[in-house]
Design an enzyme around this catalytic site. Structure first.
Site, short mmCIF file in Angstrom:
data_model
loop_
_atom_site.label_atom_id
_atom_site.label_comp_id
_atom_site.label_asym_id
_atom_site.label_seq_id
_atom_site.Cartn_x
_atom_site.Cartn_y
_atom_site.Cartn_z
N CYS A 139 3.46 -1.08 -1.23
CA CYS A 139 3.77 0.51 -1.76
C CYS A 139 2.88 0.78 -2.77
CB CYS A 139 5.25 0.39 -2.36
SG CYS A 139 5.77 1.68 -3.09
N ARG A 152 4.34 6.08 6.04
CA ARG A 152 4.57 5.06 7.16
C ARG A 152 5.97 4.37 7.35
NH1 ARG A 152 0.15 1.92 4.01
NH2 ARG A 152 1.20 2.52 2.31
N CYS A 192 11.30 4.84 0.21
CA CYS A 192 9.88 5.33 -0.22
C CYS A 192 9.56 6.52 0.49
CB CYS A 192 8.95 4.26 -0.26
SG CYS A 192 7.45 4.99 -1.03
CO CO Z 1 5.88 3.30 -1.37
#
Ligand code: CO
Length: 195
Positions: A101, A46, A42
């Site tokens: 997410c 982070r 992703c």
């Molecule tokens: Co994400």
């Protein structure tokens, strides 16, 4: 918050440290890269691939997008995949999702978010494939966590079904596809044991 000046200061310090530990660090990387891992993760700030695996520059070929989605017609992802498999001969493809997410979360409601809704349709498809399992989870938080995992399961299937990966396996290339999930709460990776 980093300013542009601090980026350059940090960069100088990093390059100095890298060569202090290994004087040939950059000269070794100069001629070619030989990563054994392709990471598909992703875009979330982070979840930085090299940092969370504690691997140095040169060890990981990376593709990131919102919610680590593998779309059959995504020329960007397919180009990265083909180069990684056919040219770099990576031995492991890791599809890594993460709990919490934002992309997955946004797909769980019917609010409009703009252009990105068209991208998030792919995760709505994941929900549709797993409607029974997901509707049986009463806690919204647990359902969110499970959808983050199921999204990885589906994207691993999508990777495995590309012509690039199927042909590599037909030709006996050493290649494993893994599904991982990362927990922002404790910084730990979990293997979803999909292979
Ligand atoms: Co994400």
């Amino acid at each position: 918050m980093n300013t542009i000046e601090t980026i350059f200061e940090n960069n100088k310090a990093w390059a100095k440290e890298a060569t202090a530990n290994n004087p040939d660090f950059f000269t070794n990387l100069l001629s070619q890269q030989t990563p054994k891992i392709l990471w598909i993760g992703c875009s979330d700030s982070r979840v930085p691939a090299n940092q969370i695996m504690n691997l140095p520059a040169g060890d990981v070929f990376v593709h990131r997008n919102i919610a680590n989605v593998v779309v059959h017609t995504d020329l960007n992802l397919l180009s990265v995949l083909q180069y990684a498999v056919d040219v770099l001969k990576v031995e492991h493809i890791i599809v890594c999702g993460h709990y919490g997410c934002g992309g997955v979360k946004a797909s769980m409601n019917d609010l409009q978010h703009g252009l990105i809704d068209n991208w998030l349709r792919h995760i709505k498809d994941v929900q549709r494939f797993h409607t029974n399992e997901l509707t049986n989870i009463k806690s919204e938080e647990e359902r969110f966590d499970r959808l983050c995992e199921l999204n990885v399961v589906e994207q691993v299937h999508n990777i495995q079904n590309t012509t690039i990966v199927t042909n590599a396996l037909i030709h006996g290339q050493k290649l494993n596809v893994h599904g991982f999930i990362y927990d922002i709460k404790d910084g730990l990776l979990k293997d979803l044991q999909l292979n």
